[in-house]
Write an enzyme that holds these catalytic residues in place. Sequence first.
Site, mmCIF file in Angstrom:
data_model
loop_
_atom_site.group_PDB
_atom_site.id
_atom_site.type_symbol
_atom_site.label_atom_id
_atom_site.label_comp_id
_atom_site.label_asym_id
_atom_site.label_seq_id
_atom_site.Cartn_x
_atom_site.Cartn_y
_atom_site.Cartn_z
ATOM 1 N N ASN A 246 -10.230 -0.406 0.373
ATOM 2 C CA ASN A 246 -8.767 -0.305 0.325
ATOM 3 C C ASN A 246 -8.273 -0.852 -1.020
ATOM 4 O OD1 ASN A 246 -6.004 -0.704 0.653
ATOM 5 N ND2 ASN A 246 -6.172 -1.604 2.691
ATOM 6 N N CYS B 290 0.821 -1.220 0.000
ATOM 7 C CA CYS B 290 0.000 0.000 0.000
ATOM 8 C C CYS B 290 0.848 1.261 0.000
ATOM 9 C CB CYS B 290 -0.938 0.028 1.204
ATOM 10 S SG CYS B 290 -1.870 -1.479 1.389
ATOM 11 N N HIS C 88 -3.654 7.020 2.815
ATOM 12 C CA HIS C 88 -4.044 5.689 2.352
ATOM 13 C C HIS C 88 -5.424 5.383 2.923
ATOM 14 C CE1 HIS C 88 -4.126 1.619 1.196
ATOM 15 N NE2 HIS C 88 -3.872 1.114 2.383
HETATM 16 O O1 UT7 Z 1 -3.600 -1.441 3.647
HETATM 17 C C1 UT7 Z 1 -3.163 -2.082 4.803
HETATM 18 C C2 UT7 Z 1 -4.010 -3.273 5.025
HETATM 19 N N1 UT7 Z 1 -4.767 -3.459 6.150
HETATM 20 C C3 UT7 Z 1 -5.367 -2.614 7.003
HETATM 21 O O2 UT7 Z 1 -5.212 -1.447 6.990
HETATM 22 C C4 UT7 Z 1 -6.239 -3.226 8.013
HETATM 23 C C5 UT7 Z 1 -6.011 -2.697 9.403
HETATM 24 N N2 UT7 Z 1 -6.971 -3.314 10.296
HETATM 25 C C6 UT7 Z 1 -8.262 -2.960 10.359
HETATM 26 O O3 UT7 Z 1 -8.705 -2.099 9.629
HETATM 27 C C7 UT7 Z 1 -9.112 -3.620 11.412
HETATM 28 O O4 UT7 Z 1 -8.290 -4.362 12.282
HETATM 29 C C8 UT7 Z 1 -10.210 -4.563 10.817
HETATM 30 C C9 UT7 Z 1 -11.277 -3.717 10.123
HETATM 31 C C10 UT7 Z 1 -9.602 -5.543 9.860
HETATM 32 C C11 UT7 Z 1 -10.887 -5.323 11.941
HETATM 33 O O5 UT7 Z 1 -11.428 -4.426 12.890
HETATM 34 P P1 UT7 Z 1 -11.121 -4.610 14.435
HETATM 35 O O6 UT7 Z 1 -11.841 -3.551 15.127
HETATM 36 O O7 UT7 Z 1 -9.618 -4.669 14.603
HETATM 37 O O8 UT7 Z 1 -11.798 -5.991 14.733
HETATM 38 P P2 UT7 Z 1 -11.142 -7.320 15.306
HETATM 39 O O9 UT7 Z 1 -10.279 -7.957 14.287
HETATM 40 O O10 UT7 Z 1 -10.566 -7.058 16.659
HETATM 41 O O11 UT7 Z 1 -12.427 -8.188 15.499
HETATM 42 C C12 UT7 Z 1 -13.470 -7.831 16.416
HETATM 43 C C13 UT7 Z 1 -14.604 -8.830 16.238
HETATM 44 C C14 UT7 Z 1 -14.130 -10.271 16.240
HETATM 45 O O12 UT7 Z 1 -15.103 -11.055 16.928
HETATM 46 P P3 UT7 Z 1 -14.803 -11.605 18.422
HETATM 47 O O13 UT7 Z 1 -13.554 -12.413 18.287
HETATM 48 O O14 UT7 Z 1 -14.611 -10.338 19.233
HETATM 49 O O15 UT7 Z 1 -16.036 -12.368 18.721
HETATM 50 C C15 UT7 Z 1 -14.140 -10.639 14.787
HETATM 51 O O16 UT7 Z 1 -14.318 -11.999 14.566
HETATM 52 O O17 UT7 Z 1 -15.252 -8.618 14.994
HETATM 53 C C16 UT7 Z 1 -15.312 -9.848 14.278
HETATM 54 N N3 UT7 Z 1 -15.274 -9.596 12.844
HETATM 55 C C17 UT7 Z 1 -16.378 -9.352 12.120
HETATM 56 N N4 UT7 Z 1 -17.665 -9.288 12.429
HETATM 57 C C18 UT7 Z 1 -18.546 -9.000 11.446
HETATM 58 C C19 UT7 Z 1 -14.189 -9.533 12.055
HETATM 59 N N5 UT7 Z 1 -14.567 -9.260 10.791
HETATM 60 C C20 UT7 Z 1 -15.917 -9.143 10.798
HETATM 61 C C21 UT7 Z 1 -16.872 -8.873 9.810
HETATM 62 N N6 UT7 Z 1 -18.169 -8.812 10.169
HETATM 63 N N7 UT7 Z 1 -16.535 -8.661 8.524
#
Ligand code: UT7
Length: 328
Positions: A285, A115, A255
């Site tokens: 993204n 990215c 980004h």
């Molecule tokens: O260009 C560079 C590439 N990447 C990025 O910039 C990504 C950077 N990361 C992020 O943007 C965030 O970490 C995410 C959007 C990917 C995830 O958000 P988060 O607030 O960090 O969520 P998390 O991974 O801590 O997950 C929280 C909960 C989990 O459930 P439990 O374990 O708390 O029960 C996940 O399983 O949300 C759940 N979850 C979802 N729920 C509904 C994860 N993805 C989803 C989804 N829909 N799509």
Amino acid sequence: MSLYPVGIIGTGKYVPERILTNQELEQMVDTNDEWIVTRTGIKERRMAAADQATSDLALHASRQAIEAAGLTAEDIDLIIVATITPDMFFPSTACLLQHKLGAKQAAAFDLSAACSGFIYGLATGSNMVASGMYKHVLVVGAESLSRITDYTDRNTCILFGDGAGAVVLGQVAEGRGFRSFELGADGSGGELLKVEGGGSRVPATEESLASRRHYIHMAGNEVFKFAVRIMGSAAEDALKKAGMSKEDIDLLVPHQANIRIIQSAMNRLNLSEDKAMINLHNYGNMSAASIPVALAEAVEQGRVNEGDCLVLVGFGGGLTWGASVLVW
Ligand code: UT7
């Protein structure tokens, strides 16, 4: 040593027609529109058609940028394509693009910094113009991320989209153009965001396909923490190098990974809502394409005026980061 002030003299963008909405994703994995919007800010993203590859997306954006610069393809001396989704291993997407454009005078290569690739490309290309080696460099960020996205993995499939942005670099008037670049990498975080299948360590086999190793794998939370830390500090370091301060920023072009990451960078830089270009609700993204598409849209919307101070900043796989300060 810079012979000339170097800046962006033309911008262009292209996104495929097909829109993939949050509602459609609800039918594919266990997710919902409300979670996606509140956790990421993304509402929809674009998907390349079956017969479109990255060089096809890059072609449209590049033609627009070259035309906006008042040039023809034969005026381009070098093409740099930043991408993690090349048409194929080799030849490079830049070579395929060179042929499609008819840019017969241009040297061409791809650049891999995920990215952050577009900022790395700007730093490379602008220094080649500044040294007098080339007059006009085309820098493209282009991605077909839908081809490496696992649409059974809700952690990643909601995030990514396809598109391309391009700029032409050339000589500009005194007092304008690039003021600084801040590039960085931390290879110890390489495991956090990767596609490992198909390379020399994990070549394609039936097993690698079955274990879905040809798709993006990401430790989202770890990348999130890194991003929040690095976006603000990279922008601040680039401003310092340019001898400028947060108060000088007219427009931040970040980004477009997650609205919460962008907001934390804006807080750190004391920026109000109107001072950041945000379009991730429409496109998600697009990795290396996110910043140049956002920049091209800011120009289209009349949000960039002569003399404005712009800060471009990104982060991504590698881990990598990059920021640049420029006067438009
Ligand atoms: O260009 C560079 C590439 N990447 C990025 O910039 C990504 C950077 N990361 C992020 O943007 C965030 O970490 C995410 C959007 C990917 C995830 O958000 P988060 O607030 O960090 O969520 P998390 O991974 O801590 O997950 C929280 C909960 C989990 O459930 P439990 O374990 O708390 O029960 C996940 O399983 O949300 C759940 N979850 C979802 N729920 C509904 C994860 N993805 C989803 C989804 N829909 N799509």
